[in-house]
Design an enzyme around this catalytic site. Structure first.
Site, mmCIF file in Angstrom:
data_model
loop_
_atom_site.group_PDB
_atom_site.id
_atom_site.type_symbol
_atom_site.label_atom_id
_atom_site.label_comp_id
_atom_site.label_asym_id
_atom_site.label_seq_id
_atom_site.Cartn_x
_atom_site.Cartn_y
_atom_site.Cartn_z
ATOM 1 N N ARG A 98 0.833 -1.203 0.000
ATOM 2 C CA ARG A 98 0.000 0.000 0.000
ATOM 3 C C ARG A 98 0.864 1.248 0.000
ATOM 4 O O ARG A 98 1.942 1.268 0.568
ATOM 5 C CB ARG A 98 -0.859 0.045 1.265
ATOM 6 C CG ARG A 98 -1.979 -0.943 1.288
ATOM 7 C CD ARG A 98 -2.925 -0.596 2.399
ATOM 8 N NE ARG A 98 -3.164 0.845 2.352
ATOM 9 C CZ ARG A 98 -3.682 1.577 3.311
ATOM 10 N NH1 ARG A 98 -4.014 1.000 4.431
ATOM 11 N NH2 ARG A 98 -3.862 2.859 3.192
ATOM 12 N N ILE A 99 0.336 2.285 -0.608
ATOM 13 C CA ILE A 99 0.902 3.620 -0.461
ATOM 14 C C ILE A 99 -0.268 4.576 -0.674
ATOM 15 O O ILE A 99 -1.016 4.448 -1.631
ATOM 16 C CB ILE A 99 2.085 3.870 -1.423
ATOM 17 C CG1 ILE A 99 2.750 5.212 -1.145
ATOM 18 C CG2 ILE A 99 1.676 3.745 -2.858
ATOM 19 C CD1 ILE A 99 4.099 5.390 -1.840
ATOM 20 N N ASP A 100 -0.474 5.478 0.252
ATOM 21 C CA ASP A 100 -1.645 6.342 0.219
ATOM 22 C C ASP A 100 -1.564 7.373 -0.897
ATOM 23 O O ASP A 100 -0.496 7.685 -1.422
ATOM 24 C CB ASP A 100 -1.820 7.056 1.560
ATOM 25 C CG ASP A 100 -2.226 6.098 2.666
ATOM 26 O OD1 ASP A 100 -2.806 5.042 2.357
ATOM 27 O OD2 ASP A 100 -1.964 6.406 3.838
ATOM 28 N N ARG A 101 -2.712 7.937 -1.217
ATOM 29 C CA ARG A 101 -2.814 8.916 -2.301
ATOM 30 C C ARG A 101 -1.937 10.131 -2.049
ATOM 31 O O ARG A 101 -1.284 10.642 -2.954
ATOM 32 C CB ARG A 101 -4.281 9.347 -2.473
ATOM 33 C CG ARG A 101 -4.490 10.317 -3.621
ATOM 34 C CD ARG A 101 -5.961 10.504 -3.905
ATOM 35 N NE ARG A 101 -6.620 11.359 -2.959
ATOM 36 C CZ ARG A 101 -6.778 12.661 -3.113
ATOM 37 N NH1 ARG A 101 -6.307 13.273 -4.175
ATOM 38 N NH2 ARG A 101 -7.400 13.368 -2.205
ATOM 39 N N THR A 103 0.789 10.316 -0.406
ATOM 40 C CA THR A 103 2.193 9.962 -0.191
ATOM 41 C C THR A 103 2.913 9.776 -1.519
ATOM 42 O O THR A 103 2.382 9.156 -2.437
ATOM 43 C CB THR A 103 2.279 8.649 0.615
ATOM 44 O OG1 THR A 103 1.512 8.788 1.809
ATOM 45 C CG2 THR A 103 3.706 8.306 0.971
#
Length: 153
Positions: A98-101, A103
């Site tokens: 995962r990697i947030d929007r 980030t």
């Protein structure tokens, strides 16, 4: 006005709903930076139906861009943009973490589920791979919070 009671649907009738909307803008460079790697240890995997060999894609994800098509974002999502840029079929990239929007950072993807599972195991267990987040701030911290921080190598 539309009165649904005047229409009798029959088997195999198709109801279509057309919705027009504009996606929220995202800020991206003209070309998204991608590094492709062959996958060591997966040499025995034959090419898939499309003739693709297993690959790992390291994508430089800019901030403001969601990874998956979701909510108001479809074409303005990282996976859709990278697949279009690289000439890959839609939904062919599988994110390994995962990697947030909001980030920015490296997103590791692959084109085969078995490779994605292996990479996910390396990231989540055994401590062989670690994520490191750095925050950029403007201004100065209070003196009580100013201390030397040693970053891991």
């Amino acid at each position: 006005p539309f009165k649904p009671s005047h229409i009798l649907l029959k088997n195999m009738d198709i109801i279509e709903r057309v919705c027009h909307w504009h996606e929220p803008p995202v800020i991206v460079p003209p070309t998204i930076s991608i590094t492709k790697h062959s996958v060591p240890g997966f040499e025995d995997i034959t090419n898939d139906a499309e003739g693709n060999s297993p690959k790992i894609f390291c994508i430089d994800k800019p901030p403001t861009v969601p990874v998956h098509p979701a909510g108001p974002f479809y074409a303005n999502s990282l996976l859709m943009m990278v697949e279009a840029q690289e000439g890959l079929p839609p939904k062919s990239l599988i994110p390994c973490h995962r990697i947030d929007r909001a980030t920015s950072g490296v997103l590791i993807c692959t084109n085969m589920p078995s490779v994605a599972s292996a990479v996910q195991r390396k990231i989540s267990g055994g401590g062989k791979v670690k994520k490191l987040y750095l925050a950029r701030v403007k201004g100065k911290f209070p003196a009580s919070l100013n201390r030397d921080v040693v970053l891991p190598e």
